[in-house]
Design a protein around this motif. Structure first.
Motif, short mmCIF file in Angstrom:
data_model
loop_
_atom_site.label_atom_id
_atom_site.label_comp_id
_atom_site.label_asym_id
_atom_site.label_seq_id
_atom_site.Cartn_x
_atom_site.Cartn_y
_atom_site.Cartn_z
N ARG A 113 47.92 63.71 96.29
CA ARG A 113 48.81 64.77 96.29
C ARG A 113 50.19 64.59 96.93
NH1 ARG A 113 50.12 69.02 99.59
NH2 ARG A 113 50.55 70.88 98.46
N ILE A 135 42.24 71.10 89.85
CA ILE A 135 42.40 72.70 90.09
C ILE A 135 41.50 73.34 89.07
CG2 ILE A 135 44.16 74.46 90.11
CD1 ILE A 135 46.04 72.54 91.06
N ARG A 185 38.26 63.64 101.00
CA ARG A 185 39.70 64.25 100.99
C ARG A 185 40.76 63.45 101.31
NH1 ARG A 185 40.08 69.50 99.09
NH2 ARG A 185 41.78 69.76 100.69
N GLY A 216 37.99 73.86 89.94
CA GLY A 216 37.74 74.32 91.21
C GLY A 216 37.34 73.31 92.34
N ARG A 217 37.76 72.00 92.14
CA ARG A 217 37.63 70.90 93.14
C ARG A 217 38.50 70.97 94.48
NH1 ARG A 217 35.39 66.24 91.31
NH2 ARG A 217 35.23 65.80 93.54
N VAL A 218 39.84 71.65 94.03
CA VAL A 218 40.85 71.83 94.95
C VAL A 218 41.45 73.14 94.94
CG1 VAL A 218 41.30 69.34 95.16
CG2 VAL A 218 42.72 70.84 93.54
N ASP A 219 42.10 73.67 95.83
CA ASP A 219 42.83 74.98 95.59
C ASP A 219 44.06 75.01 94.71
OD1 ASP A 219 45.62 74.35 97.18
OD2 ASP A 219 44.25 73.99 98.65
N ASP A 220 44.63 76.11 94.10
CA ASP A 220 45.42 76.14 93.25
C ASP A 220 47.11 76.06 93.46
OD1 ASP A 220 45.80 78.61 94.17
OD2 ASP A 220 45.05 79.82 92.35
N ARG A 221 47.34 75.90 94.87
CA ARG A 221 48.53 75.86 95.38
C ARG A 221 49.79 74.99 94.60
NH1 ARG A 221 48.16 72.24 100.86
NH2 ARG A 221 46.30 70.76 100.15
N ASP A 222 49.12 73.98 93.94
CA ASP A 222 49.99 73.42 93.09
C ASP A 222 49.86 73.38 91.55
OD1 ASP A 222 50.78 71.75 95.42
OD2 ASP A 222 48.88 70.51 95.39
N TYR A 247 42.38 62.87 98.23
CA TYR A 247 43.09 63.74 97.61
C TYR A 247 44.48 63.97 98.33
CZ TYR A 247 44.35 68.51 96.90
OH TYR A 247 44.99 69.71 96.57
N GLU A 248 44.41 63.96 99.64
CA GLU A 248 45.78 64.36 100.36
C GLU A 248 46.63 63.09 100.12
OE1 GLU A 248 46.35 67.04 101.63
OE2 GLU A 248 44.68 67.80 101.75
#
Length: 356
Positions: free
Chosen positions: A86, A120, A79, A123-129, A82-83
Protein backbone atom coordinates in the motif's frame (compact mmCIF):
# COMPACT_ATOMS: atom_id res chain seq x y z
CA UNK A 1 5.79 -32.68 -24.81
CA UNK A 2 4.71 -32.17 -21.21
CA UNK A 3 3.53 -35.30 -19.43
CA UNK A 4 0.40 -34.34 -17.55
CA UNK A 5 -0.48 -36.29 -14.43
CA UNK A 6 -4.27 -36.24 -14.32
CA UNK A 7 -4.24 -37.80 -10.84
CA UNK A 8 -2.71 -34.70 -9.25
CA UNK A 9 -5.06 -32.63 -7.10
CA UNK A 10 -4.66 -29.11 -5.70
CA UNK A 11 -4.18 -30.65 -2.26
CA UNK A 12 -1.10 -32.52 -3.52
CA UNK A 13 0.53 -29.19 -4.31
CA UNK A 14 -0.07 -27.54 -0.92
CA UNK A 15 3.35 -28.37 0.61
CA UNK A 16 5.20 -26.95 -2.40
CA UNK A 17 2.93 -23.91 -2.58
CA UNK A 18 3.41 -23.24 1.13
CA UNK A 19 7.17 -23.44 0.70
CA UNK A 20 6.95 -21.06 -2.24
CA UNK A 21 5.22 -18.41 -0.12
CA UNK A 22 7.82 -18.87 2.63
CA UNK A 23 10.62 -18.21 0.16
CA UNK A 24 8.70 -15.39 -1.47
CA UNK A 25 8.41 -13.43 1.77
CA UNK A 26 12.16 -13.19 2.20
CA UNK A 27 12.77 -12.35 -1.42
CA UNK A 28 10.18 -9.56 -1.49
CA UNK A 29 11.76 -7.92 1.54
CA UNK A 30 15.29 -8.41 0.15
CA UNK A 31 14.39 -6.75 -3.15
CA UNK A 32 12.61 -3.96 -1.30
CA UNK A 33 15.85 -3.24 0.58
CA UNK A 34 18.22 -3.54 -2.39
CA UNK A 35 15.99 -1.89 -4.99
CA UNK A 36 13.52 0.31 -3.08
CA UNK A 37 10.64 1.51 -5.28
CA UNK A 38 11.25 5.08 -6.36
CA UNK A 39 14.99 4.77 -5.83
CA UNK A 40 17.62 6.02 -8.26
CA UNK A 41 18.45 2.52 -9.52
CA UNK A 42 15.03 2.09 -11.11
CA UNK A 43 12.75 -0.93 -11.14
CA UNK A 44 14.35 -4.40 -11.00
CA UNK A 45 14.47 -5.76 -14.55
CA UNK A 46 18.03 -6.78 -15.37
CA UNK A 47 20.36 -9.07 -13.47
CA UNK A 48 24.15 -9.31 -13.56
CA UNK A 49 25.56 -12.41 -11.88
CA UNK A 50 22.22 -13.01 -10.22
CA UNK A 51 21.72 -9.51 -8.80
CA UNK A 52 19.51 -6.71 -10.07
CA UNK A 53 21.36 -3.76 -11.54
CA UNK A 54 20.45 -0.36 -12.98
CA UNK A 55 19.98 -0.32 -16.76
CA UNK A 56 18.04 2.20 -18.78
CA UNK A 57 14.72 1.03 -20.21
CA UNK A 58 11.16 1.51 -19.05
CA UNK A 59 9.86 0.82 -15.56
CA UNK A 60 7.56 -1.93 -16.75
CA UNK A 61 8.22 -4.18 -13.73
CA UNK A 62 7.59 -1.56 -11.03
CA UNK A 63 4.03 -2.74 -10.53
CA UNK A 64 5.15 -6.36 -10.27
CA UNK A 65 7.60 -5.43 -7.53
CA UNK A 66 5.07 -3.40 -5.54
CA UNK A 67 2.19 -5.75 -6.29
CA UNK A 68 4.15 -8.78 -5.10
CA UNK A 69 3.86 -7.53 -1.53
CA UNK A 70 0.09 -7.17 -1.88
CA UNK A 71 -0.20 -10.71 -3.25
CA UNK A 72 1.96 -11.99 -0.38
CA UNK A 73 -0.55 -10.48 2.05
CA UNK A 74 -3.41 -11.87 -0.04
CA UNK A 75 -2.02 -15.40 0.26
CA UNK A 76 -0.68 -15.37 3.82
CA UNK A 77 -2.51 -12.62 5.71
CA UNK A 78 0.77 -11.03 6.81
CA UNK A 79 -0.13 -7.35 7.35
CA UNK A 80 3.50 -6.30 6.95
CA UNK A 81 3.24 -6.96 3.22
CA UNK A 82 -0.11 -5.17 2.89
CA UNK A 83 1.34 -2.06 4.49
CA UNK A 84 4.45 -2.30 2.32
CA UNK A 85 2.49 -2.71 -0.90
CA UNK A 86 0.00 0.00 0.00
CA UNK A 87 2.76 2.45 0.97
CA UNK A 88 4.63 1.96 -2.30
CA UNK A 89 1.45 2.09 -4.39
CA UNK A 90 0.60 5.49 -2.94
CA UNK A 91 4.19 6.71 -2.94
CA UNK A 92 5.57 5.74 -6.35
CA UNK A 93 2.91 4.41 -8.72
CA UNK A 94 1.07 7.62 -9.66
CA UNK A 95 3.36 8.44 -12.65
CA UNK A 96 2.47 5.07 -14.16
CA UNK A 97 -1.23 5.99 -14.14
CA UNK A 98 -0.74 8.90 -16.54
CA UNK A 99 2.21 7.46 -18.48
CA UNK A 100 1.54 8.11 -22.20
CA UNK A 101 4.72 6.48 -23.51
CA UNK A 102 4.26 2.78 -22.73
CA UNK A 103 2.06 -0.23 -23.36
CA UNK A 104 2.34 -1.69 -19.83
CA UNK A 105 -0.52 -0.14 -17.84
CA UNK A 106 -1.89 -3.58 -17.03
CA UNK A 107 1.45 -4.71 -15.62
CA UNK A 108 1.91 -1.68 -13.40
CA UNK A 109 -1.52 -0.42 -12.43
CA UNK A 110 -3.69 -3.53 -12.30
CA UNK A 111 -0.97 -5.19 -10.20
CA UNK A 112 -1.14 -2.39 -7.62
CA UNK A 113 -4.26 -0.21 -7.67
CA UNK A 114 -6.23 -3.14 -9.07
CA UNK A 115 -5.11 -5.50 -6.32
CA UNK A 116 -5.87 -2.90 -3.65
CA UNK A 117 -9.38 -2.47 -5.01
CA UNK A 118 -9.96 -6.23 -5.10
CA UNK A 119 -8.78 -6.65 -1.52
CA UNK A 120 -11.16 -3.86 -0.46
CA UNK A 121 -14.03 -5.45 -2.35
CA UNK A 122 -13.38 -8.81 -0.70
CA UNK A 123 -13.46 -7.20 2.74
CA UNK A 124 -9.82 -8.10 3.42
CA UNK A 125 -8.85 -4.49 4.16
CA UNK A 126 -10.68 -1.25 4.96
CA UNK A 127 -12.03 0.99 2.20
CA UNK A 128 -9.99 4.15 2.85
CA UNK A 129 -8.21 3.76 -0.51
CA UNK A 130 -11.21 2.79 -2.63
CA UNK A 131 -11.80 6.14 -4.35
CA UNK A 132 -8.08 6.58 -5.01
CA UNK A 133 -7.76 3.12 -6.52
CA UNK A 134 -10.84 3.48 -8.71
CA UNK A 135 -9.80 6.90 -10.02
CA UNK A 136 -6.33 5.57 -10.83
CA UNK A 137 -7.79 2.58 -12.67
CA UNK A 138 -10.18 4.75 -14.69
CA UNK A 139 -7.44 7.14 -15.78
CA UNK A 140 -5.00 4.32 -16.52
CA UNK A 141 -7.43 2.51 -18.82
CA UNK A 142 -8.21 5.66 -20.78
CA UNK A 143 -4.57 6.71 -21.11
CA UNK A 144 -3.62 3.25 -22.33
CA UNK A 145 -6.44 3.21 -24.86
CA UNK A 146 -5.33 6.57 -26.25
CA UNK A 147 -2.07 5.05 -27.51
CA UNK A 148 -3.78 3.92 -30.68
CA UNK A 149 -2.89 3.03 -34.28
CA UNK A 150 -5.46 2.08 -36.91
CA UNK A 151 -5.13 -0.89 -39.26
CA UNK A 152 -6.18 -1.13 -42.88
CA UNK A 153 -8.85 -3.73 -42.06
CA UNK A 154 -10.77 -1.21 -39.97
CA UNK A 155 -9.39 -2.30 -36.60
CA UNK A 156 -6.50 -1.05 -34.56
CA UNK A 157 -4.07 -1.72 -31.73
CA UNK A 158 -2.38 -0.17 -28.71
CA UNK A 159 1.13 0.44 -29.97
CA UNK A 160 4.25 -0.48 -28.03
CA UNK A 161 6.99 1.80 -26.74
CA UNK A 162 8.79 1.17 -30.04
CA UNK A 163 6.33 3.51 -31.74
CA UNK A 164 3.06 3.59 -33.68
CA UNK A 165 4.25 0.96 -36.17
CA UNK A 166 4.66 -1.68 -33.46
CA UNK A 167 2.17 -4.18 -32.03
CA UNK A 168 3.65 -6.28 -29.18
CA UNK A 169 2.10 -9.57 -28.13
CA UNK A 170 2.84 -8.44 -24.54
CA UNK A 171 0.16 -5.75 -24.65
CA UNK A 172 -2.66 -8.29 -24.60
CA UNK A 173 -2.11 -8.29 -20.81
CA UNK A 174 -2.56 -4.53 -20.63
CA UNK A 175 -6.05 -4.90 -22.03
CA UNK A 176 -7.00 -5.56 -18.41
CA UNK A 177 -6.60 -1.84 -17.75
CA UNK A 178 -9.20 -1.06 -20.41
CA UNK A 179 -11.49 -3.81 -19.09
CA UNK A 180 -11.42 -2.56 -15.51
CA UNK A 181 -11.90 1.09 -16.50
CA UNK A 182 -14.87 0.07 -18.67
CA UNK A 183 -16.36 -1.92 -15.80
CA UNK A 184 -16.05 1.20 -13.64
CA UNK A 185 -18.13 3.12 -16.20
CA UNK A 186 -15.28 5.12 -17.73
CA UNK A 187 -14.67 6.20 -21.34
CA UNK A 188 -11.84 7.89 -23.26
CA UNK A 189 -12.73 11.41 -24.34
CA UNK A 190 -11.37 12.52 -27.72
CA UNK A 191 -11.52 15.54 -30.00
CA UNK A 192 -14.82 17.43 -30.01
CA UNK A 193 -15.82 15.47 -26.89
CA UNK A 194 -15.97 12.18 -28.78
CA UNK A 195 -16.73 9.35 -26.37
CA UNK A 196 -14.43 6.44 -27.25
CA UNK A 197 -15.64 3.11 -25.91
CA UNK A 198 -12.93 1.23 -24.01
CA UNK A 199 -14.52 -2.17 -24.57
CA UNK A 200 -14.47 -1.59 -28.33
CA UNK A 201 -10.78 -0.72 -28.25
CA UNK A 202 -10.06 -3.78 -26.12
CA UNK A 203 -11.84 -6.03 -28.63
CA UNK A 204 -10.06 -4.45 -31.60
CA UNK A 205 -6.64 -4.73 -29.99
CA UNK A 206 -7.19 -8.36 -29.01
CA UNK A 207 -8.45 -9.18 -32.51
CA UNK A 208 -5.36 -7.57 -34.07
CA UNK A 209 -3.09 -9.49 -31.71
CA UNK A 210 -4.82 -12.76 -32.59
CA UNK A 211 -4.63 -12.02 -36.31
CA UNK A 212 -1.05 -10.75 -36.56
CA UNK A 213 0.85 -12.12 -33.52
CA UNK A 214 -0.73 -15.57 -33.09
CA UNK A 215 -0.55 -18.35 -35.66
CA UNK A 216 -3.34 -20.88 -36.15
CA UNK A 217 -1.89 -23.32 -38.70
CA UNK A 218 -4.07 -21.90 -41.46
CA UNK A 219 -1.28 -21.53 -44.04
CA UNK A 220 -0.54 -17.87 -43.38
CA UNK A 221 3.13 -18.48 -44.32
CA UNK A 222 5.75 -21.24 -44.13
CA UNK A 223 6.23 -20.52 -40.42
CA UNK A 224 2.54 -20.94 -39.60
CA UNK A 225 2.49 -23.57 -36.86
CA UNK A 226 -0.66 -23.61 -34.76
CA UNK A 227 -0.21 -21.81 -31.45
CA UNK A 228 3.14 -20.17 -32.00
CA UNK A 229 3.46 -16.43 -31.49
CA UNK A 230 5.64 -13.63 -32.80
CA UNK A 231 6.78 -10.91 -30.42
CA UNK A 232 6.09 -7.92 -32.66
CA UNK A 233 3.98 -7.16 -35.73
CA UNK A 234 5.00 -4.16 -37.87
CA UNK A 235 2.63 -1.92 -39.82
CA UNK A 236 2.83 0.90 -42.33
CA UNK A 237 1.66 3.84 -40.23
CA UNK A 238 0.46 5.75 -43.29
CA UNK A 239 -2.18 3.26 -44.40
CA UNK A 240 -2.28 0.70 -41.58
CA UNK A 241 -1.21 -2.26 -43.71
CA UNK A 242 0.61 -5.14 -42.06
CA UNK A 243 4.23 -5.29 -43.22
CA UNK A 244 6.15 -8.01 -41.41
CA UNK A 245 6.68 -10.00 -38.21
CA UNK A 246 9.50 -8.77 -36.01
CA UNK A 247 11.01 -9.28 -32.58
CA UNK A 248 12.80 -7.34 -29.90
CA UNK A 249 13.52 -10.15 -27.46
CA UNK A 250 13.02 -13.42 -29.29
CA UNK A 251 15.72 -15.10 -31.37
CA UNK A 252 14.10 -14.11 -34.66
CA UNK A 253 10.70 -13.10 -36.07
CA UNK A 254 10.29 -16.73 -37.13
CA UNK A 255 10.90 -18.35 -33.76
CA UNK A 256 8.65 -18.36 -30.71
CA UNK A 257 9.91 -16.39 -27.72
CA UNK A 258 8.71 -18.26 -24.64
CA UNK A 259 7.62 -15.31 -22.54
CA UNK A 260 5.81 -13.79 -25.52
CA UNK A 261 3.91 -17.05 -25.81
CA UNK A 262 3.09 -16.85 -22.08
CA UNK A 263 1.72 -13.32 -22.50
CA UNK A 264 -0.73 -14.63 -25.11
CA UNK A 265 -1.65 -17.76 -23.13
CA UNK A 266 -2.59 -15.79 -20.05
CA UNK A 267 -3.73 -12.60 -21.76
CA UNK A 268 -6.44 -14.23 -23.86
CA UNK A 269 -7.54 -16.39 -20.90
CA UNK A 270 -7.92 -13.25 -18.77
CA UNK A 271 -10.02 -11.57 -21.43
CA UNK A 272 -12.29 -14.61 -21.61
CA UNK A 273 -13.09 -14.06 -17.93
CA UNK A 274 -14.20 -10.56 -18.81
CA UNK A 275 -15.72 -10.95 -22.28
CA UNK A 276 -16.75 -14.15 -24.05
CA UNK A 277 -15.32 -14.42 -27.56
CA UNK A 278 -14.74 -17.37 -29.90
CA UNK A 279 -11.60 -15.67 -31.18
CA UNK A 280 -10.18 -15.14 -27.68
CA UNK A 281 -10.93 -18.76 -26.80
CA UNK A 282 -9.34 -20.02 -30.03
CA UNK A 283 -6.18 -18.00 -29.39
CA UNK A 284 -5.95 -19.13 -25.75
CA UNK A 285 -6.38 -22.78 -26.67
CA UNK A 286 -3.93 -22.68 -29.56
CA UNK A 287 -1.15 -21.03 -27.57
CA UNK A 288 -1.64 -23.31 -24.55
CA UNK A 289 -1.61 -26.38 -26.81
CA UNK A 290 1.66 -25.17 -28.37
CA UNK A 291 3.23 -24.82 -24.92
CA UNK A 292 2.16 -28.31 -23.87
CA UNK A 293 3.26 -29.90 -27.14
CA UNK A 294 6.67 -28.23 -27.38
CA UNK A 295 7.85 -28.05 -23.76
CA UNK A 296 10.28 -30.77 -22.57
CA UNK A 297 8.83 -33.50 -20.36
CA UNK A 298 9.61 -33.48 -16.63
CA UNK A 299 9.35 -36.18 -13.99
CA UNK A 300 6.37 -34.76 -12.16
CA UNK A 301 4.17 -37.74 -11.42
CA UNK A 302 2.88 -38.18 -7.89
CA UNK A 303 5.41 -40.06 -5.77
CA UNK A 304 8.31 -39.66 -8.18
CA UNK A 305 11.27 -37.35 -7.55
CA UNK A 306 11.00 -34.17 -9.58
CA UNK A 307 14.08 -33.27 -11.61
CA UNK A 308 15.04 -29.71 -12.35
CA UNK A 309 14.34 -28.60 -15.91
CA UNK A 310 14.78 -25.31 -17.70
CA UNK A 311 12.38 -24.10 -20.34
CA UNK A 312 13.79 -22.97 -23.64
CA UNK A 313 14.14 -19.23 -24.13
CA UNK A 314 12.80 -19.44 -27.67
CA UNK A 315 11.60 -22.31 -29.84
CA UNK A 316 13.20 -22.88 -33.20
CA UNK A 317 11.89 -21.61 -36.48
CA UNK A 318 9.33 -24.10 -37.81
CA UNK A 319 10.48 -26.46 -40.58
CA UNK A 320 14.10 -25.41 -40.30
CA UNK A 321 17.16 -26.75 -38.50
CA UNK A 322 17.95 -23.47 -36.78
CA UNK A 323 17.28 -23.37 -33.07
CA UNK A 324 18.49 -21.63 -30.01
CA UNK A 325 17.96 -22.54 -26.41
CA UNK A 326 18.85 -20.79 -23.19
CA UNK A 327 18.77 -21.95 -19.59
CA UNK A 328 16.38 -19.13 -18.85
CA UNK A 329 13.05 -19.39 -17.12
CA UNK A 330 10.23 -17.55 -18.91
CA UNK A 331 7.39 -15.71 -17.26
CA UNK A 332 5.14 -18.75 -17.01
CA UNK A 333 1.37 -18.38 -17.13
CA UNK A 334 -0.29 -17.99 -13.73
CA UNK A 335 -3.70 -17.38 -12.31
CA UNK A 336 -5.06 -14.07 -13.63
CA UNK A 337 -6.22 -13.13 -10.13
CA UNK A 338 -3.10 -14.12 -8.22
CA UNK A 339 -0.54 -13.68 -10.98
CA UNK A 340 2.49 -11.50 -10.46
CA UNK A 341 5.94 -11.54 -12.00
CA UNK A 342 8.39 -14.26 -12.90
CA UNK A 343 11.54 -14.60 -10.87
CA UNK A 344 13.97 -14.96 -13.73
CA UNK A 345 16.53 -17.61 -14.48
CA UNK A 346 20.27 -17.86 -13.87
CA UNK A 347 22.50 -14.84 -14.44
CA UNK A 348 23.89 -13.95 -17.83
CA UNK A 349 27.32 -15.16 -18.82
CA UNK A 350 30.40 -13.09 -18.17
CA UNK A 351 28.46 -10.40 -16.36
CA UNK A 352 26.20 -9.71 -19.35
CA UNK A 353 22.98 -8.08 -18.22
CA UNK A 354 19.91 -10.14 -18.86
CA UNK A 355 16.25 -9.32 -18.66
CA UNK A 356 14.33 -12.35 -17.39
Amino acid sequence: MLRIDHELTPKDLLPAVGRMWELSAGKIDAIDRSSPPGGSQGAPVFTVEGRYTARGWTEWTQGFQVGSALLQFDATGDRHFYEQGRRHTIGVMAPHVSHIGVHDHGFNNISTYGTLRRLIGEGRVDDRDLLMAELALKVSGAVQASRWSRTADGGGYIYSFNGPQSLFVDTIRSCRSLAVAHRLGHVLMGEHDERIDLLSRLEQHAASTARYNVYFGDGRDVYDVRGRTVHEALFNVNDGRFRAPSTQQGYSPFSTWTRGLAWAMLGFAELLEFHESDLFRRAAQATCDFYIEHSPPTACRTGTPARRAWCTWTWKRPRTRTTRSSRSTPALPRSPRRGCCGSGGPPGRSGTPRQD
